[in-house]
Design an enzyme around this catalytic site. Structure first.
Site, PDB file in Angstrom:
ATOM      1  N   GLY A 147    -113.762  33.792  56.009  1.00 48.35           N
ATOM      2  CA  GLY A 147    -115.157  34.190  56.162  1.00 48.35           C
ATOM      3  C   GLY A 147    -115.372  35.631  56.557  1.00 48.35           C
ATOM      4  N   ASN A 153     -86.157  55.811  75.958  1.00 49.33           N
ATOM      5  CA  ASN A 153     -85.247  54.670  75.851  1.00 49.33           C
ATOM      6  C   ASN A 153     -83.975  55.124  75.146  1.00 49.33           C
ATOM      7  OD1 ASN A 153     -84.611  51.952  76.332  1.00 49.33           O
ATOM      8  ND2 ASN A 153     -85.193  51.364  74.259  1.00 49.33           N
ATOM      9  N   TYR A 180     -87.866  57.473  68.019  1.00 47.48           N
ATOM     10  CA  TYR A 180     -89.042  56.624  68.265  1.00 47.48           C
ATOM     11  C   TYR A 180     -89.816  57.114  69.490  1.00 47.48           C
ATOM     12  CZ  TYR A 180     -91.660  52.221  68.785  1.00 47.48           C
ATOM     13  OH  TYR A 180     -92.651  51.266  68.894  1.00 47.48           O
ATOM     14  N   ALA A 181     -89.105  57.426  70.571  1.00 50.78           N
ATOM     15  CA  ALA A 181     -89.762  57.902  71.790  1.00 50.78           C
ATOM     16  C   ALA A 181     -90.478  59.226  71.543  1.00 50.78           C
ATOM     17  CB  ALA A 181     -88.735  58.055  72.914  1.00 50.78           C
ATOM     18  N   ILE A 226     -93.743  43.185  72.985  1.00 45.55           N
ATOM     19  CA  ILE A 226     -94.663  42.223  72.376  1.00 45.55           C
ATOM     20  C   ILE A 226     -93.872  41.255  71.507  1.00 45.55           C
ATOM     21  CG2 ILE A 226     -96.705  41.976  70.914  1.00 45.55           C
ATOM     22  CD1 ILE A 226     -97.210  43.536  73.513  1.00 45.55           C
ATOM     23  N   SER A 245     -96.632  53.413  72.174  1.00 44.65           N
ATOM     24  CA  SER A 245     -95.683  52.511  72.820  1.00 44.65           C
ATOM     25  C   SER A 245     -95.388  53.018  74.220  1.00 44.65           C
ATOM     26  CB  SER A 245     -94.373  52.446  72.025  1.00 44.65           C
ATOM     27  OG  SER A 245     -93.363  51.759  72.751  1.00 44.65           O
ATOM     28  N   ALA A 287     -91.666  60.351  68.705  1.00 49.17           N
ATOM     29  CA  ALA A 287     -92.841  60.114  67.868  1.00 49.17           C
ATOM     30  C   ALA A 287     -93.986  59.520  68.673  1.00 49.17           C
ATOM     31  CB  ALA A 287     -92.476  59.184  66.706  1.00 49.17           C
TER      32      ALA A 287
END
Length: 248
Positions: A55, A150, A156-157, A189, A143, A159
Site C-alpha cells: 500500500g 577499529n 571503513y573508519a 546492528i 557508523s 570513510a
C-alpha cells in the site's frame, strides 16, 4: 495531481537490504514516495515492489553509487521525473576489511568511493534543488566506527569519519536555505553482515554494549524517519549514535 506528486519524495541509497531497506520501508509507511537505490535492480526492485504491494509508494533505481558520473546521470533522470526531492538518505556502504599493511589500494579506494564519495555526489546533485526550494533533509548513515576506529577497518573508519565532517560542513553551507543535514551512526546492528559472525564473536560484541543486545535495522530507520520529519526542523549538523550506549 497524482499520488506521487502529493507525497514527499525520498531517495534512499543502499535500499536493497539491511538498514537501507528498513529505512525505505519506514519512510514509505510515513507517507513518502520512496526511490529505492542499489547497485543491482535485483535487490532494490523487490524492495520497491514489496512497498507498493503493502500500500505504499515506491520505485527502484539501479545505480553504482561509487561511480560519480553514474550518480550525476541518475540524479538528472530522477529530477526530470520528479522535479524535486524532499529527503535524501545516503545509506549505501561496503566493507573491505584488512590490517593496514595487508590492505590493497583497491580496497581502500572502493570503500572510500562507495561509503564517502557517494554521499558527496548525491548531496551535490540533489542538494541544489533543495536549496532552491528552501526546504529539504539530507541524512547520512555513518557508523560508530567513524567515532571509535577499529583495527582492520582503517578504510571503513576513515570513510565514516569523513561522513561526519561532510555532514557538519554541508549543514553550515545549507542552513541559510533551510536544508538540514544530519548523520546517524549505528552501532552493531542485526544484519546479514553480523549474522556471519560466529557465536564467540557475537558474544564479545554484545559484551561491549551497555544494553546487552545488538540493535535492529528498524532502530536506525526510526531515527532516520524522525530526522526526515517536520519535528526535526531545528536540528542540523548533528551525529546521532544509535548504539545501545557504546559511545557516550
Amino acid at each position: 495531481m497524482s499520488d506521487t506528486e502529493e507525497k514527499k519524495v525520498a531517495l534512499v541509497t543502499g535500499a536493497g537490504r539491511g538498514i537501507g531497506k528498513a529505512i525505505a520501508e519506514r519512510l514509505a509507511a510515513s507517507g513518502h514516495h520512496v526511490i529505492c537505490v542499489s547497485r543491482s535492480a535485483g535487490s532494490c526492485g523487490p524492495v520497491a515492489d514489496a512497498i507498493n504491494a503493502s500500500g505504499g509508494s515506491a520505485e527502484s533505481l539501479a545505480v553504482d553509487v561509487a561511480d560519480k558520473a553514474a550518480v550525476e546521470a541518475a540524479s538528472e533522470k530522477f529530477l526530470e521525473a520528479h522535479g524535486t526531492v524532499d529527503v535524501l538518505v545516503n545509506c549505501a556502504g561496503i566493507t573491505r576489511d584488512g590490517l593496514l599493511f595487508r590492505m590493497d589500494d583497491a580496497d581502500w579506494d572502493a570503500v572510500l568511493s562507495t561509503n564517502l564519495g557517494s554521499c558527496f555526489a548525491w548531496s551535490k546533485h540533489l542538494g541544489r534543488p533543495m536549496t532552491r526550494k528552501r526546504k529539504g533533509r539530507i541524512i547520512n548513515i555513518s557508523s560508530v566506527i567513524g567515532l571509535m576506529g577499529n583495527a582492520g577497518q582503517a578504510n571503513y573508519a576513515a570513510a565514516k569519519a569523513g561522513i561526519h565532517g561532510l555532514t557538519k560542513s554541508l549543514a553550515k553551507e545549507f542552513a541559510a536555505r533551510n536544508v538540514t543535514v544530519n548523520a546517524v551512526a549505528p552501532g552493531f546492528i542485526e544484519t546479514d553482515m553480523t549474522a556471519e559472525l560466529n557465536e564467540q564473536q557475537q558474544t564479545a560484541i554484545v559484551g561491549m554494549i551497555p544494553l546487552k543486545r545488538m540493535g535492529r535495522s528498524e532502530d536506525i530507520a526510526a531515527m532516520t524517519d524522525f530526522l526526515a520529519s517536520d519535528d526535526a526542523s531545528y536540528i542540523t549538523g548533528q551525529v546521532f549514535t544509535v548504539d545501545g550506549g557504546m559511545v557516550m
